[in-house]
Motif scaffolding. Structure first.
Motif, short mmCIF file in Angstrom:
data_model
loop_
_atom_site.label_atom_id
_atom_site.label_comp_id
_atom_site.label_asym_id
_atom_site.label_seq_id
_atom_site.Cartn_x
_atom_site.Cartn_y
_atom_site.Cartn_z
N ALA A 1 0.81 -1.22 0.00
CA ALA A 1 0.00 0.00 0.00
C ALA A 1 0.84 1.27 0.00
O ALA A 1 0.46 2.28 -0.60
CB ALA A 1 -0.95 0.00 1.20
N ASP A 2 1.99 1.23 0.65
CA ASP A 2 2.83 2.43 0.78
C ASP A 2 4.11 2.37 -0.05
O ASP A 2 5.01 3.18 0.14
CB ASP A 2 3.20 2.65 2.25
N GLY A 3 4.20 1.40 -0.95
CA GLY A 3 5.39 1.31 -1.79
C GLY A 3 5.75 -0.12 -2.10
O GLY A 3 5.11 -1.07 -1.62
N VAL A 4 6.78 -0.29 -2.91
CA VAL A 4 7.20 -1.62 -3.31
C VAL A 4 7.83 -2.36 -2.13
O VAL A 4 8.27 -1.75 -1.16
CB VAL A 4 8.21 -1.56 -4.48
N VAL A 5 7.86 -3.68 -2.22
CA VAL A 5 8.56 -4.51 -1.23
C VAL A 5 9.84 -5.01 -1.88
O VAL A 5 9.79 -5.76 -2.85
CB VAL A 5 7.68 -5.67 -0.75
N ASP A 6 10.98 -4.57 -1.33
CA ASP A 6 12.28 -4.98 -1.85
C ASP A 6 12.78 -6.26 -1.20
O ASP A 6 13.59 -6.99 -1.78
CB ASP A 6 13.33 -3.89 -1.59
N ILE A 7 12.34 -6.50 0.04
CA ILE A 7 12.85 -7.60 0.84
C ILE A 7 11.68 -8.39 1.41
O ILE A 7 10.77 -7.82 2.03
CB ILE A 7 13.72 -7.07 2.01
N VAL B 1 5.32 -19.91 0.01
CA VAL B 1 5.13 -19.95 -1.44
C VAL B 1 4.11 -18.88 -1.86
O VAL B 1 4.30 -18.18 -2.87
CB VAL B 1 4.65 -21.35 -1.88
N ARG B 2 3.05 -18.75 -1.08
CA ARG B 2 2.04 -17.74 -1.40
C ARG B 2 2.65 -16.34 -1.47
O ARG B 2 2.36 -15.56 -2.39
CB ARG B 2 0.92 -17.76 -0.36
N MET B 3 3.51 -16.01 -0.50
CA MET B 3 4.08 -14.66 -0.49
C MET B 3 5.13 -14.48 -1.59
O MET B 3 5.25 -13.42 -2.19
CB MET B 3 4.68 -14.36 0.88
N ILE B 4 5.87 -15.54 -1.87
CA ILE B 4 6.84 -15.48 -2.98
C ILE B 4 6.11 -15.21 -4.29
O ILE B 4 6.51 -14.35 -5.08
CB ILE B 4 7.63 -16.80 -3.06
N GLN B 5 5.02 -15.91 -4.53
CA GLN B 5 4.31 -15.76 -5.80
C GLN B 5 3.64 -14.39 -5.92
O GLN B 5 3.42 -13.90 -7.02
CB GLN B 5 3.28 -16.88 -5.95
N ARG B 6 3.34 -13.76 -4.80
CA ARG B 6 2.69 -12.44 -4.83
C ARG B 6 3.68 -11.28 -4.89
O ARG B 6 3.31 -10.20 -5.36
CB ARG B 6 1.77 -12.29 -3.61
N LEU B 7 4.91 -11.48 -4.42
CA LEU B 7 5.84 -10.36 -4.32
C LEU B 7 7.08 -10.47 -5.21
O LEU B 7 7.63 -9.45 -5.64
CB LEU B 7 6.28 -10.19 -2.86
N VAL B 8 7.54 -11.68 -5.49
CA VAL B 8 8.79 -11.83 -6.23
C VAL B 8 8.67 -11.45 -7.71
O VAL B 8 9.63 -10.91 -8.27
CB VAL B 8 9.36 -13.25 -6.05
N ASP C 1 14.32 -5.94 -11.29
CA ASP C 1 15.67 -6.50 -11.26
C ASP C 1 16.38 -6.18 -9.96
O ASP C 1 17.57 -5.89 -9.93
CB ASP C 1 16.50 -6.02 -12.45
N TYR C 2 15.64 -6.24 -8.87
CA TYR C 2 16.26 -6.13 -7.55
C TYR C 2 15.32 -6.70 -6.50
O TYR C 2 14.12 -6.43 -6.51
CB TYR C 2 16.58 -4.68 -7.16
N ARG D 1 19.05 -9.75 -10.35
CA ARG D 1 19.63 -9.21 -9.12
C ARG D 1 18.69 -9.44 -7.94
O ARG D 1 18.73 -8.71 -6.95
CB ARG D 1 19.94 -7.72 -9.29
N VAL D 2 17.90 -10.49 -8.06
CA VAL D 2 17.05 -10.94 -6.96
C VAL D 2 17.67 -12.21 -6.41
O VAL D 2 17.95 -13.15 -7.16
CB VAL D 2 15.61 -11.22 -7.41
#
Length: 266
Positions: free
Chosen positions: A80-86, A119-126, A133-134, A177-178
């Motif tokens: 909601a407040d920006g991208v998730v890098d980690i 797995v659910r969170m990986i598929q939604r964020l990665v 590319d990060y 770069r992930v």
């Protein structure tokens, strides 16, 4: 040492207590904006408020990662407040059960909570990390995934699966770069563990003071080079390192933070 996390946003699942909370606090102290996740909104908000009071940046995401709907809700709030890098996949749980008591239904539930939730969170964020590319994905595994006890076999097996999926994801991310890595804690001293060991001490003859109980129980249960239990902050330190640019060349690795544990026999 500056881990160069300023400007990054990190979702730490299961971060209202224990290892997840310690990780969130350290990432925030290193300059990352953290998203505190849990199933209880009040507990999550309390941790976030505490981090903000200490000068950090924190938001909250609430949802049950054991369901698709809960994972959708968590991802929506985290973004909601920006991208998730980690993404730190820490959420999970287990019961102390024997082979006879761990029914197939228990195995299925444990696999869903400890493996499919990640797995659910990986598929939604990665996928978005791949597009930018990060990104960093750190999965919290455990020593029991490699050196299992004879008890709670359902949990031991789920940890092994978490290790495996972390490496498989790294292979899938090759050329980007992930990164995807695993931190495998040994026996870590959290309040529930200390309470359990203290209650068991009279039966096992481990002593009366906590210093005696820690030393003797470690030697009997989880012999390691440090002759003590790890602390949550030590796990958080390994995770924080993997989240920064100094870990750019680490891929599909399992970082053991277990004091040099060589065997487990409860």
């Amino acid at each position: 040492m500056d881990l160069q996390l300023a400007g990054r946003r990190a979702l730490i699942t299961g971060s209202t207590s224990g290892l997840g909370e310690a990780t969130a606090r350290l990432l925030a102290a290193e300059g990352a904006e953290v998203v505190i996740h849990g199933r209880n909104a009040q507990r999550a908000q309390a941790v976030a408020d505490s981090i903000i009071e200490d000068g950090g940046k924190a938001a909250v995401a609430v949802g049950d990662l054991g369901t698709d709907a809960g994972a959708d809700l968590t991802a929506e709030q985290a973004l909601a407040d920006g991208v998730v890098d980690i993404l730190v996949n820490n959420a999970g749980g287990y019961e102390h059960l024997s082979w006879g008591d761990a029914t197939p239904d228990v195995w299925l539930h444990t696999y869903n909570v400890n493996v499919v939730s990640g797995v659910r969170m990986i598929q939604r964020l990665v996928p978005a990390m791949r597009e930018r590319d990060y990104g960093r994905v750190v999965t919290i595994g455990g020593g029991l995934g490699m050196q299992p006890f004879d008890s709670h076999p359902h949990y031991n097996a789920s940890l092994a699966a978490r290790h495996n999926l972390g490496v498989s994801l790294a292979r899938d991310l090759a050329g980007t770069r992930v990164t995807s890595n695993i931190v495998a804690p040994g026996a870590i001293l959290v309040p529930a563990v200390q309470d359990f060991l203290t209650a068991l001490a009279p039966e096992r003859g481990w002593g009366q003071t906590w210093e005696e109980i820690e030393y003797n129980s470690v030697r009997e249960i989880v012999p390691n080079d440090r002759v003590r239990y790890g602390r949550p902050e030590e796990i958080a330190g390994a995770v924080a390192y993997l989240c920064g640019p100094y870990a750019e060349y680490i891929s599909g690795a399992t970082i053991r933070v277990d004091g040099g544990t060589v065997r487990s026999a409860f």
